[in-house]
Enzyme design. Structure first.
Site, PDB file in Angstrom:
ATOM      1  N   TYR A  99      22.717   5.682   5.927  1.00 13.33           N
ATOM      2  CA  TYR A  99      22.228   5.358   4.575  1.00 13.33           C
ATOM      3  C   TYR A  99      23.473   5.154   3.728  1.00 13.33           C
ATOM      4  CZ  TYR A  99      19.190   6.270   0.406  1.00 13.33           C
ATOM      5  OH  TYR A  99      18.477   6.209  -0.776  1.00 13.33           O
ATOM      6  N   THR A 140      20.388   0.167   5.090  1.00 12.43           N
ATOM      7  CA  THR A 140      20.168  -1.080   4.357  1.00 12.43           C
ATOM      8  C   THR A 140      21.436  -1.507   3.627  1.00 12.43           C
ATOM      9  OG1 THR A 140      17.921  -0.338   4.002  1.00 12.43           O
ATOM     10  CG2 THR A 140      18.671  -2.200   2.671  1.00 12.43           C
ATOM     11  N   ASP A 177      15.504  -2.753  10.260  1.00 10.45           N
ATOM     12  CA  ASP A 177      14.827  -1.450  10.304  1.00 10.45           C
ATOM     13  C   ASP A 177      13.510  -1.582   9.524  1.00 10.45           C
ATOM     14  OD1 ASP A 177      14.191   1.222  10.472  1.00 10.45           O
ATOM     15  OD2 ASP A 177      15.579   1.845   8.889  1.00 10.45           O
ATOM     16  N   HIS A 182      22.432   0.183  -2.287  1.00 10.27           N
ATOM     17  CA  HIS A 182      21.076   0.505  -1.831  1.00 10.27           C
ATOM     18  C   HIS A 182      20.672   1.914  -2.268  1.00 10.27           C
ATOM     19  CE1 HIS A 182      17.498   0.819   0.629  1.00 10.27           C
ATOM     20  NE2 HIS A 182      17.995   1.858   1.258  1.00 10.27           N
ATOM     21  N   TYR A 233       7.604  11.574   3.948  1.00 13.54           N
ATOM     22  CA  TYR A 233       9.031  11.851   4.214  1.00 13.54           C
ATOM     23  C   TYR A 233       9.496  13.229   3.731  1.00 13.54           C
ATOM     24  CZ  TYR A 233      11.097  11.178  -0.466  1.00 13.54           C
ATOM     25  OH  TYR A 233      11.477  11.314  -1.772  1.00 13.54           O
TER      26      TYR A 233
HETATM   27 MN    MN Z   1      17.172   2.002   7.456  1.00 16.55          MN
END
Ligand code: MN
Length: 418
Positions: free
Chosen positions: A131, A352, A236, A136, A247
């Site tokens: 991450y 991302t 992804d 992002h 989550y």
């Molecule tokens: Mn991802």
């Protein structure tokens, strides 16, 4: 191969080809005659390395090129795989080489890329997703939390990541059904079950482990490159409504593991070397095990297009791998700092990759800003997220001093929920 050296191949390669003499990536192909051979690429053609080794040019047991996956070849180690790539380069540059002069050999070795099927290149062991794009993480933090404190306190101290699932990672060209699962609409008291309504892509790259470690070993940022074989493009796929509900507190689960897509060519770290650039300044200063020296970000132009069923593709995102906050070397040093062992064929994705500009955002979540700003495609239709029938196509290439090294394409199509 230094940045300044320039090579000339006798093979015809268009100037905008991803597969120049400077690239020579590795993959696996099949066609009517061949079940699975290791191959490379030049221009519009693939190079069958099993057939080429019938001439014993690499001095290897050629069975290593007659495999379902690249893992056994990669396992030979960089001193050998790098030599294979350099030898291939030499054969394609020397007009008196056996590959040029022996018509029978050449006929068996070269095939049009459009006439073969590129297969899953790697038997993936463990898969990790990071991450590591600051733009992002800032966008997501701004949307879902506090714009003033978009980044969580740990973000600038370590490359955040989670362990994903390898079984559903597929090679470009596949299709998959829209996932179903639990979602909790904001105005509902209880969760509902059904097809995901907010299907998204995530523009990422992934690196492939080329050398294993033992449990207890740690890798420094300086040692990391020796353990990274190469890179692919990575989508992804993400179900945002399922993700939002599930989550907490352990992170992504069923919102991510229904499908991921990779590009079929593994571009070696050596081919990407000439395109290194400086990364973001990292403040506050990181703990010593995350320090690194040299320019380790890579200038890879990345693009995402959405192609509705029966329509032309529309480019919706233009980003770049150079916008990554953490480098692959830092990610791998962090991954192993606790003694976690890694194996040949493990895949580690970047997270991302968004850039600072709104058209460089690497997901629909960001591009449509949580669905509040729909995008208009070339056919006039609007997208907040991904529709059934859409094909999402990711491409990526480096270019400097007239040298181009690209990844080809990473595409997959969304089918209606089963
Ligand atoms: Mn991802």
């Amino acid at each position: 191969m230094s940045t300044s050296s320039s090579l000339h191949t006798w093979f015809e390669v268009k100037t905008d080809s991803d597969f120049s003499i400077y690239n020579l990536p590795f993959g696996i192909y099949s066609d009517a005659q061949v079940k699975h051979h290791v191959c490379s690429a030049i221009g519009d053609s693939i190079i069958d390395l099993f057939e080429l080794e019938s001439a014993d040019v690499f001095d290897l047991n050629r069975t290593v090129f007659d495999k379902n996956y690249l893992n056994d070849f990669i396992e030979l180690g960089k001193p050998i795989t790098h030599k294979v790539r350099l030898k291939l380069q030499e054969l394609l540059c020397n007009a008196n080489s056996i590959l040029k002069t022996n018509a029978n050999l050449s006929k068996a070795v070269f095939k049009k890329q459009s006439d073969v099927t590129l297969l899953m290149p790697i038997k993936i062991g463990d898969y990790t997703d990071f991450y590591s794009s600051i733009d992002h993480a800032t966008n997501v933090g701004t949307m879902f939390r506090d714009p003033a404190n978009a980044l969580l306190p740990n973000w600038k101290h370590l490359p955040v990541g989670y362990h994903g699932r390898a079984s559903s990672i597929c090679v470009s060209g596949h299709s998959f059904h829209r996932p179903k699962g639990q979602q909790k609409p904001a105005d509902a008291e209880l969760p509902v079950f059904g097809p995901c309504k907010l299907l998204d892509f995530e523009l990422e790259t992934a690196f492939i482990i080329g050398k294993s470690t033992n449990m207890g070993d740690t890798l420094s940022t300086a040692q990391a490159d020796e353990h990274i074989f190469g890179m692919v493009l990575f989508n992804d796929w993400s179900a945002r409504d399922i993700q939002t509900w599930e989550y907490v507190p352990l992170g992504p689960f069923l919102a991510k593991n229904f499908a991921s897509t990779i590009s079929p060519w593994v571009v070696t770290l050596e081919a990407l070397e000439p395109f290194h650039v400086k990364g973001y300044e990292q403040h506050p200063v990181l703990l010593p095990y995350l320090h690194y020296s040299g320019e380790k970000n890579i200038d890879i132009n990345l693009q995402v297009a959405i192609q509705p069923l029966g329509a032309m593709p529309s480019v919706v995102c233009t980003s770049n791998y150079k916008y990554m906050y953490y480098t692959m070397e830092q990610q791998l040093a962090h991954h192993t700092v606790n003694g976690c062992n890694i194996n040949v064929g493990d895949m580690m994705a970047s997270g991302t990759i968004s850039g600072p500009q709104p058209n460089a955002y690497g997901s629909m979540l960001e591009l449509s800003w949580k669905g509040t700003k729909p995008l208009t495609l070339a056919d006039g239709s609007e997208r907040r997220f991904i529709n059934d029938g859409d094909t999402v196509i990711m491409t990526g290439y480096c270019e400097r001093d007239g040298k181009r090294v690209g990844f080809g394409s990473c595409a997959a199509t969304v089918l209606p929920a089963k």
